[in-house]
Design a protein around this motif. Sequence first.
Motif, PDB file in Angstrom:
ATOM      1  N   PHE A 342      33.651  34.267  60.431  1.00 53.27           N
ATOM      2  CA  PHE A 342      32.983  34.444  59.150  1.00 53.27           C
ATOM      3  C   PHE A 342      32.504  35.886  59.049  1.00 53.27           C
ATOM      4  O   PHE A 342      31.958  36.434  60.011  1.00 53.27           O
ATOM      5  CB  PHE A 342      31.784  33.503  59.021  1.00 53.27           C
ATOM      6  N   TYR A 343      32.673  36.496  57.886  1.00 59.55           N
ATOM      7  CA  TYR A 343      32.192  37.858  57.701  1.00 59.55           C
ATOM      8  C   TYR A 343      31.976  38.136  56.217  1.00 59.55           C
ATOM      9  O   TYR A 343      32.459  37.421  55.346  1.00 59.55           O
ATOM     10  CB  TYR A 343      33.178  38.874  58.292  1.00 59.55           C
ATOM     11  N   PHE A 344      31.225  39.218  55.925  1.00 59.78           N
ATOM     12  CA  PHE A 344      30.979  39.644  54.553  1.00 59.78           C
ATOM     13  C   PHE A 344      31.951  40.764  54.176  1.00 59.78           C
ATOM     14  O   PHE A 344      32.280  41.621  54.999  1.00 59.78           O
ATOM     15  CB  PHE A 344      29.537  40.140  54.389  1.00 59.78           C
ATOM     16  N   GLY A 345      32.397  40.736  52.928  1.00 55.07           N
ATOM     17  CA  GLY A 345      33.278  41.785  52.424  1.00 55.07           C
ATOM     18  C   GLY A 345      32.978  42.073  50.970  1.00 55.07           C
ATOM     19  O   GLY A 345      31.886  41.809  50.468  1.00 55.07           O
ATOM     20  N   TYR A 346      33.977  42.565  50.252  1.00 57.22           N
ATOM     21  CA  TYR A 346      33.806  42.860  48.836  1.00 57.22           C
ATOM     22  C   TYR A 346      35.161  42.820  48.136  1.00 57.22           C
ATOM     23  O   TYR A 346      36.226  42.893  48.759  1.00 57.22           O
ATOM     24  CB  TYR A 346      33.164  44.237  48.629  1.00 57.22           C
ATOM     25  N   THR A 347      35.114  42.732  46.825  1.00 64.03           N
ATOM     26  CA  THR A 347      36.286  42.829  45.966  1.00 64.03           C
ATOM     27  C   THR A 347      35.890  43.579  44.712  1.00 64.03           C
ATOM     28  O   THR A 347      34.800  43.352  44.158  1.00 64.03           O
ATOM     29  CB  THR A 347      36.844  41.449  45.579  1.00 64.03           C
ATOM     30  N   ALA A 348      36.745  44.470  44.252  1.00 61.84           N
ATOM     31  CA  ALA A 348      36.480  45.213  43.030  1.00 61.84           C
ATOM     32  C   ALA A 348      37.789  45.365  42.251  1.00 61.84           C
ATOM     33  O   ALA A 348      38.878  45.320  42.840  1.00 61.84           O
ATOM     34  CB  ALA A 348      35.888  46.587  43.339  1.00 61.84           C
ATOM     35  N   GLY A 349      37.670  45.530  40.926  1.00 62.96           N
ATOM     36  CA  GLY A 349      38.894  45.677  40.150  1.00 62.96           C
ATOM     37  C   GLY A 349      38.644  46.040  38.715  1.00 62.96           C
ATOM     38  O   GLY A 349      37.506  46.147  38.242  1.00 62.96           O
ATOM     39  N   ILE A 350      39.753  46.199  37.999  1.00 63.89           N
ATOM     40  CA  ILE A 350      39.742  46.440  36.561  1.00 63.89           C
ATOM     41  C   ILE A 350      40.700  45.456  35.922  1.00 63.89           C
ATOM     42  O   ILE A 350      41.776  45.167  36.451  1.00 63.89           O
ATOM     43  CB  ILE A 350      40.124  47.908  36.254  1.00 63.89           C
ATOM     44  N   GLN A 351      40.300  44.928  34.755  1.00 67.88           N
ATOM     45  CA  GLN A 351      41.076  43.868  34.121  1.00 67.88           C
ATOM     46  C   GLN A 351      41.301  44.170  32.653  1.00 67.88           C
ATOM     47  O   GLN A 351      40.396  44.631  31.950  1.00 67.88           O
ATOM     48  CB  GLN A 351      40.332  42.529  34.260  1.00 67.88           C
ATOM     49  N   VAL A 352      42.514  43.888  32.201  1.00 71.93           N
ATOM     50  CA  VAL A 352      42.859  44.013  30.787  1.00 71.93           C
ATOM     51  C   VAL A 352      42.952  42.600  30.209  1.00 71.93           C
ATOM     52  O   VAL A 352      43.743  41.779  30.691  1.00 71.93           O
ATOM     53  CB  VAL A 352      44.186  44.769  30.591  1.00 71.93           C
ATOM     54  N   LEU A 353      42.156  42.304  29.206  1.00 70.12           N
ATOM     55  CA  LEU A 353      42.110  40.989  28.589  1.00 70.12           C
ATOM     56  C   LEU A 353      43.073  40.926  27.417  1.00 70.12           C
ATOM     57  O   LEU A 353      43.196  41.881  26.641  1.00 70.12           O
ATOM     58  CB  LEU A 353      40.696  40.676  28.131  1.00 70.12           C
ATOM     59  N   PHE A 354      43.740  39.783  27.275  1.00 71.69           N
ATOM     60  CA  PHE A 354      44.656  39.610  26.144  1.00 71.69           C
ATOM     61  C   PHE A 354      44.734  38.147  25.728  1.00 71.69           C
ATOM     62  O   PHE A 354      44.199  37.281  26.415  1.00 71.69           O
ATOM     63  CB  PHE A 354      46.060  40.134  26.488  1.00 71.69           C
TER      64      PHE A 354
END
Length: 354
Positions: A342-354
């Motif tokens: 078990f460990y801590f991490g992260y996620t990041a991003g950019i999204q285009v909605l349609f």
Amino acid sequence: MNFNLYQDSILLTILKIWTFFLIVFTSTNIYAQNKERPRTNVGLVYPLSSNWTSAPRDTNNFSLNLIAGVSAAERGVSLAGFANIVHNDASGVQVAGFSNHIGKIANGAMFAGFINTYGGGKGVAVAGFSNISGNGSGAQIAGFLNKGGDISSVQVAGFMNMAREMKGTQIAGFMNLAKKVKGAQISFINIADSAGTQIGIINLAKNGEKGLAATIDEHQTTLLTLRSGGKVLYGIIGIGYNFSNKKEKYAWEAGIGAHVLTIQSFRLNTELVSSGLESFKGEDYTKSSFRLMPAFKITRSVELFGGPSFNFVNTNNPEGQKLTEHYVSSWRRNNGRDLYGFYFGYTAGIQVLF
């Protein structure tokens, strides 16, 4: 003992029993006809039955056919080794080894080893392969496919459900398809012109939301993902590449998410996702993650998001074991070849909605 004589004796006994039933039920039919009551039909296959050539014009309250039965209508129990064929309406219970075919309305229960077809009605249709109907209210349960017009209640299929208008719930192993849904669709793929609640990995509806996103996590795994769903729940599916590894570098992920809070341009999302890295050479790296992801719309159709994740990893390859240096808790099995942690991490991003 002569085996052939033994077989002949058994066949003769069966013939005598069957002849007895034909005589009894034929007599009952004559009496019922005189009293203008529904008939009882017993036979082998049309026209070899107690209703003889009039069977397609008769209404029965009980039918028993070793192979197949034919009638105008049924008002009770119909049993057939292969098929029940009812030209008009049926009420009660129809059971067939292969198929039930009701020309108009079926009210009650139908059980078939392969397929049920009927114009509509109220009740339950259970088939090993498929149920095909017009409009109706009741449950359709099939091993492969349910297809109906306007359905009110439940469709459950091992592979696919289809309906014009669904008021209730569609549950399928692979796909639900409907024009208008007032209820829920639960499957891997859900498609509708307009939908209530869709719970799946891919959810496509004109009144829903779809977004194409590019994401990166703590291991330099970059993914192109589709997020699709409704006002609250949405599905996630993506493929990508890991830039840290030389072998385990082809990435995938799938899961579900929820918009738990929406305030103007801000949304707070939570996600449950399974992901993995592949070299296609037999070694495994799989990860299960819970993500807390604030998101901000910088334009009407572009959204930035990112946040922490809590992850459980299972890997048996050296590259996967080197990706994470600090674990909250970890252990090994199979002489150290398999790592769990078990460990801590992260996620990041950019999204285009349609």
